[in-house]
Design an enzyme around this catalytic site. Sequence first.
Site, mmCIF file in Angstrom:
data_model
loop_
_atom_site.group_PDB
_atom_site.id
_atom_site.type_symbol
_atom_site.label_atom_id
_atom_site.label_comp_id
_atom_site.label_asym_id
_atom_site.label_seq_id
_atom_site.Cartn_x
_atom_site.Cartn_y
_atom_site.Cartn_z
ATOM 1 N N LYS A 1 36.081 85.684 54.010
ATOM 2 C CA LYS A 1 35.171 86.844 54.032
ATOM 3 C C LYS A 1 35.985 88.140 53.994
ATOM 4 O O LYS A 1 35.658 89.073 53.256
ATOM 5 C CB LYS A 1 34.270 86.810 55.270
ATOM 6 C CG LYS A 1 33.277 85.654 55.290
ATOM 7 C CD LYS A 1 32.271 85.725 54.152
ATOM 8 C CE LYS A 1 31.254 84.604 54.189
ATOM 9 N NZ LYS A 1 30.448 84.499 52.947
ATOM 10 N N TYR B 1 37.629 80.298 57.081
ATOM 11 C CA TYR B 1 36.318 80.800 56.649
ATOM 12 C C TYR B 1 36.263 82.320 56.839
ATOM 13 O O TYR B 1 35.889 83.071 55.925
ATOM 14 C CB TYR B 1 35.204 80.116 57.463
ATOM 15 C CG TYR B 1 33.883 80.824 57.420
ATOM 16 C CD1 TYR B 1 33.066 80.757 56.303
ATOM 17 C CD2 TYR B 1 33.446 81.615 58.496
ATOM 18 C CE1 TYR B 1 31.856 81.428 56.250
ATOM 19 C CE2 TYR B 1 32.241 82.294 58.451
ATOM 20 C CZ TYR B 1 31.451 82.192 57.334
ATOM 21 O OH TYR B 1 30.266 82.876 57.290
ATOM 22 N N SER C 1 30.159 88.590 56.780
ATOM 23 C CA SER C 1 29.799 88.090 58.101
ATOM 24 C C SER C 1 30.463 88.936 59.182
ATOM 25 O O SER C 1 31.560 89.479 58.984
ATOM 26 C CB SER C 1 30.296 86.648 58.216
ATOM 27 O OG SER C 1 30.303 86.210 59.552
ATOM 28 N N GLY D 1 37.615 78.557 70.267
ATOM 29 C CA GLY D 1 37.463 79.514 69.159
ATOM 30 C C GLY D 1 36.262 80.424 69.307
ATOM 31 O O GLY D 1 36.109 81.379 68.542
HETATM 32 C C1 UD1 Z 1 29.325 81.056 63.483
HETATM 33 C C2 UD1 Z 1 30.446 81.726 62.740
HETATM 34 C C3 UD1 Z 1 29.880 82.878 61.944
HETATM 35 C C4 UD1 Z 1 28.754 82.401 61.052
HETATM 36 C C5 UD1 Z 1 27.701 81.786 61.943
HETATM 37 C C6 UD1 Z 1 26.514 81.296 61.163
HETATM 38 C C7 UD1 Z 1 32.702 82.369 63.543
HETATM 39 C C8 UD1 Z 1 33.532 82.703 64.721
HETATM 40 N N1 UD1 Z 1 31.405 82.148 63.749
HETATM 41 O O1 UD1 Z 1 28.882 81.986 64.483
HETATM 42 O O2 UD1 Z 1 30.867 83.459 61.170
HETATM 43 O O3 UD1 Z 1 28.228 83.490 60.345
HETATM 44 O O4 UD1 Z 1 28.282 80.695 62.653
HETATM 45 O O5 UD1 Z 1 26.840 80.211 60.357
HETATM 46 O O6 UD1 Z 1 33.204 82.309 62.468
HETATM 47 N N2 UD1 Z 1 26.352 77.137 71.009
HETATM 48 C C9 UD1 Z 1 26.072 76.278 72.076
HETATM 49 N N3 UD1 Z 1 25.744 74.987 71.776
HETATM 50 C C10 UD1 Z 1 25.685 74.513 70.485
HETATM 51 C C11 UD1 Z 1 25.969 75.399 69.423
HETATM 52 C C12 UD1 Z 1 26.305 76.709 69.720
HETATM 53 O O7 UD1 Z 1 26.119 76.668 73.247
HETATM 54 O O8 UD1 Z 1 25.393 73.318 70.296
HETATM 55 C C13 UD1 Z 1 26.686 78.536 71.313
HETATM 56 C C14 UD1 Z 1 28.052 78.957 70.843
HETATM 57 O O9 UD1 Z 1 29.025 78.718 71.831
HETATM 58 C C15 UD1 Z 1 27.833 80.451 70.588
HETATM 59 C C16 UD1 Z 1 26.356 80.560 70.200
HETATM 60 O O10 UD1 Z 1 25.764 79.342 70.618
HETATM 61 O O11 UD1 Z 1 28.011 81.157 71.775
HETATM 62 C C17 UD1 Z 1 26.144 80.702 68.698
HETATM 63 O O12 UD1 Z 1 26.880 79.686 68.030
HETATM 64 P P1 UD1 Z 1 26.706 79.400 66.473
HETATM 65 O O13 UD1 Z 1 25.255 79.283 66.136
HETATM 66 O O14 UD1 Z 1 27.588 78.251 66.123
HETATM 67 O O15 UD1 Z 1 27.217 80.731 65.771
HETATM 68 P P2 UD1 Z 1 28.602 81.532 65.947
HETATM 69 O O16 UD1 Z 1 29.679 80.653 66.433
HETATM 70 O O17 UD1 Z 1 28.300 82.778 66.712
#
Ligand code: UD1
Length: 340
Positions: A158, A154, A127, A300
Site C-alpha cells: 500500500k 501487505y 489502507s 502484530g
Molecule cells: C487488518 C489490516 C488492515 C486491513 C484490515 C481489513 C493491518 C495491521 N491490519 O486490520 O490493513 O485493512 O485488516 O482487511 O495491516 N480481533 C479479535 N478477534 C478476532 C479477529 C480480530 O479480537 O477473531 C480484533 C483484532 O485484535 C483487532 C480488531 O479485532 O483489534 C480488528 O481486527 P481485524 O478485523 O483483523 O482488522 P485489523 O487488524 O484492524
Amino acid sequence: MKRVLLTGATGYIGSHVAVELVNAGYDVIGVDNFSNSTPAVLGGIGKILGKNIDFMEVDCTDANAFAKVFDRYPDIEAAIHFAAYKAVGESVAQPLKYFRNNLHSFENLVELMVTRGKGANIVFSSSATVYGQPALDELPIVEQQPFQEASSPYARTKQMAEGILKDCVNAYPNLNATVLRYFNPIGAHPSALIGELPNGVPNNLVPFITQTAAGIRECLSVFGNDYNTPDGSCIRDYIYVVDLAKAHVKAVDKMLSEGARWNVYNLGTGKGLSVLELVNAFIRATGVELKFRIAERRPGDVEQYWADPSKANCELGWSADTPIEEVLLSAWRWQQGLKG
Ligand code: UD1
C-alpha cells in the site's frame, strides 16, 4: 454517461462501489480474475440494480489481457483499483506473491490509463495500515501523518503503490489521482445480496463474529484485554462498507468535475470502538447469543487508532454516519443468507 473501470469489481468493496456508481449514473466496466471472489457476485449486483454491469474476466497482472479491456471500452475516463491480495498474515509468509500481484497489476493499470484512457483519473484503494502504530498524541490520524516502517508486506504494497502513483502524477501531465485510506470496512449491502466472502477461517473481526453467531465457529477469541484502552481491548474505526462505497462516487465526481491532480483522504467515521464494544453492539443489534472468550494478544496488532475524516467530510461533502447497530445487523443478515 461517463465510464468508470473497476478492477477487483467482484470483491468485497468493489462490488459495493459498483452498485453505488451505477446508482449515481455512471457506466461501469468491472474486471476481476475471481482469485478471491466468485461469478455469483455479479448476480447479486445485477439483482440489486435490476440490470447487469459490463464485466470482463481479466488478471490485471497480464498486461496484454488487460489492454483488451481498453480495446473494447475506449471511453474509460476514471478507474478505481481494488484488485489486490489483502491477507496480512499470508503476505508475511509469501511477500513475493504480494509484490508481484499487488504492484504489477497497479503498474499495468496506471500505464493503460495514461496511454489508453479517454481520461486518466485513478482512485487508489489504500489502507490506514500505511500509518503503522500512531502515538497516543497523534490520534485521531490526519492525512499528513508520516508513514512508519511497514508492519507487513501487505502494508508495504500500500505504501509503495501510493509512492508509485505520486511519481507517475509528477511525470505524466494527464494523470490525476486520489488515494483513499480505509480504516476498518465492515457490514454488507442492506439487500443482503452482496457482502464479504472470507476465504476459509476469517482473520477479520466482524466475519468471525457473524460466523460464530451462525454456529460455524465455536467461539470468538477477543485478542487481548490488557491494552492501554478503557476496557483493555484494541480500538479501531469501523466504517460501513456502503458509506465507504459512497465516498468513491464522490471522489470520482470531484476528479471528473475539477480535475484535481493529487488528493489523499482518510475514510473513517472519526470514532474509535473497542473490540468488546463492537461485540456488545452486535449482541444488542441482533439479539443473538455470541460465545466469546478473552485470548492472548494477536502478534502484530496495533493497540488503537481512528481517523480524522474531516478532509473527506469537507472536500468530498461526505460522511460515514450509519449507526453501528444497523451496520452489524446488515453483516448478520448477509451471514444468514449465506447459510441458507
Ligand atoms: C487488518 C489490516 C488492515 C486491513 C484490515 C481489513 C493491518 C495491521 N491490519 O486490520 O490493513 O485493512 O485488516 O482487511 O495491516 N480481533 C479479535 N478477534 C478476532 C479477529 C480480530 O479480537 O477473531 C480484533 C483484532 O485484535 C483487532 C480488531 O479485532 O483489534 C480488528 O481486527 P481485524 O478485523 O483483523 O482488522 P485489523 O487488524 O484492524
